[in-house]
Design an enzyme around this catalytic site. Structure first.
Site, short mmCIF file in Angstrom:
data_model
loop_
_atom_site.label_atom_id
_atom_site.label_comp_id
_atom_site.label_asym_id
_atom_site.label_seq_id
_atom_site.Cartn_x
_atom_site.Cartn_y
_atom_site.Cartn_z
N ARG A 50 0.61 -1.14 -0.24
CA ARG A 50 -0.36 -0.25 0.20
C ARG A 50 1.01 1.45 0.20
O ARG A 50 2.07 1.50 0.37
CB ARG A 50 -0.95 0.21 1.88
N GLY A 51 0.50 1.83 -0.45
CA GLY A 51 1.09 3.60 0.00
C GLY A 51 1.69 3.86 -1.45
O GLY A 51 1.53 2.78 -2.47
N ALA A 52 0.54 5.87 -2.00
CA ALA A 52 0.96 5.83 -3.00
C ALA A 52 1.96 5.68 -4.22
O ALA A 52 2.40 4.63 -5.38
CB ALA A 52 0.87 7.66 -3.03
N ARG A 86 -7.39 0.08 -7.31
CA ARG A 86 -7.51 0.92 -5.68
C ARG A 86 -8.18 1.79 -6.02
O ARG A 86 -7.11 2.71 -6.69
CB ARG A 86 -6.21 0.88 -5.25
N GLN A 193 -2.50 1.91 10.33
CA GLN A 193 -1.50 1.94 10.11
C GLN A 193 -0.42 3.09 10.57
O GLN A 193 1.05 2.49 10.47
CB GLN A 193 -1.91 2.22 8.23
N ASP A 234 -2.83 10.22 -1.82
CA ASP A 234 -2.94 9.13 -2.63
C ASP A 234 -4.15 9.17 -4.34
O ASP A 234 -3.31 8.81 -5.33
CB ASP A 234 -4.16 8.23 -2.42
N ASN A 244 -6.53 11.64 0.86
CA ASN A 244 -5.34 10.63 1.77
C ASN A 244 -6.17 10.19 2.52
O ASN A 244 -7.72 10.00 2.26
CB ASN A 244 -4.42 11.72 2.28
N LYS A 245 -5.44 9.25 3.82
CA LYS A 245 -6.23 8.45 4.18
C LYS A 245 -7.73 8.96 5.04
O LYS A 245 -7.05 10.39 5.12
CB LYS A 245 -5.22 7.30 5.52
#
Length: 341
Positions: A50-52, A86, A193, A234, A244-245
């Site tokens: 995960r993570g852009a 995603r 996270q 993201d 973002n999250k």
């Protein structure tokens, strides 16, 4: 260990993608051998990777894996499914699309481009760390030498990239230069996270840190204990609105109230100039189970369902600066990501 990498095998053994399974951290460091696109899609869907930035590399390497394992026709079908794994994170599709420009030249050309994506990600993290540190020094010239207390949400370090990371990469640079007093890491519900991954990375580097429940972040900020907030992204729209999250929008409002910098750190590949503003960004809802279940135990009645948006959108008006590997964008000064480099 890199969060994601390509492992080249000698013929006739097929090569594969190596992932550090982030769902098992911080308790177990498990390496996944990804040998099929279906395995990669599963790893992406359950957030093992995960993570852009890491998703951009995963998209590029996944396309190479598809072509290695099949014909051009079967690879095209698999790559199309990978691209949509995603919907909010633009980097995944960006990584796929970039290497697909070499598709007609065959596997070697696609793999060469995928490796270039990986190597550029490492260099990009270094550039973002330097640019982010310099921005903090510009915005907080009197405080930085005394030591900064910084807040972040989710995980934006080396686990979210190949090496280095985005927002946490900047924080690591502040620590390396001796200018960090403390990091406040929001736990980041529902999958923790921040409490699991960011705390793990900070502990590994020996940086001072504390975790905080998400709902306490704005109160702590309002009390004057935070010098700046750094987050990842993201997807960044052409006007600077940033996805973002979930929870990021809330702490951006807290930063505005407290009068402290709110900084977004993300590679240029996260900027989507085809999306004019944040209200056009598709927000992924990950369903009920992640919210009502913690460590295998259901916390709510069986009849209870949940809204579970994985991301929110912070308006550009709340963002002090957007730091990329190529530039610093200042929305408050009328600058936009869509402006020419």
């Amino acid at each position: 260990m890199r969060a994601i990498d390509w492992v080249s095998e000698s013929a006739p053994n097929p090569s594969w993608i190596r992932l550090l399974d982030q769902t098992r951290l911080p308790n177990d460091e498990i390496v996944l051998e990804i040998r099929t696109v279906d395995q990669l899609i599963d790893a992406i869907s359950r957030l093992a990777v995960r993570g852009a930035p890491a998703l951009g590399v995963a998209g590029a390497m996944g396309a190479a894996l598809a072509l290695q394992n099949g014909s051009a026709e079967t690879a095209t079908e698999e790559i199309a499914r990978l691209r949509e794994a995603r919907p909010t994170a633009v980097n995944l599709a960006w990584g796929v699309d970039r290497v697909m420009r070499s598709f007609d030249q065959g596997f070697d050309a696609v793999l060469t481009e995928a490796i270039a994506v990986r190597d550029e990600d490492i260099l990009g993290s270094q550039r973002m760390a330097e640019k982010g540190y310099n921005l903090l020094a510009e915005l907080l010239p009197e405080k930085i030498n005394e030591g900064l207390t910084l807040m972040t949400i989710c995980n934006t370090g080396s686990l979210a990239a190949v090496e280095g990371g985005t927002a946490l990469g900047v924080i690591a640079e502040v620590f390396r230069r001796g200018d960090l007093t403390n990091v406040i890491a929001c736990e980041t519900r529902p999958l923790f996270q921040g409490a699991r991954l960011t705390a793990w990375e900070l502990a590994k580097m020996g940086a001072p840190h504390q975790t905080v429940v998400d709902s306490a972040a704005n109160f702590i900020t309002s009390q004057g204990g935070i010098d700046a907030i750094l987050v990842g992204a993201d997807r960044i729209a052409a006007n600077g609105d940033s996805a973002n999250k979930i929870g990021t929008f809330s702490i951006a409002l807290g930063a505005q109230y407290a009068g402290i910098p709110f900084i977004v750190v993300a590679p240029e590949s996260t900027i989507d100039v085809e999306t004019a503003s944040g209200d056009l960004i598709t927000i992924e809802d990950r369903g009920t189970d992640e919210v009502v279940t913690i460590n295998g135990k259901r916390m709510s009645p069986a009849e209870t369902t949940s809204l579970n948006p994985a991301f929110d959108v912070t308006p550009a008006a709340l963002i002090t600066g957007i730091v990329t590997d190529a530039r610093v964008i200042r929305p408050a000064l009328g600058q936009q990501p869509a402006d020419a480099l």
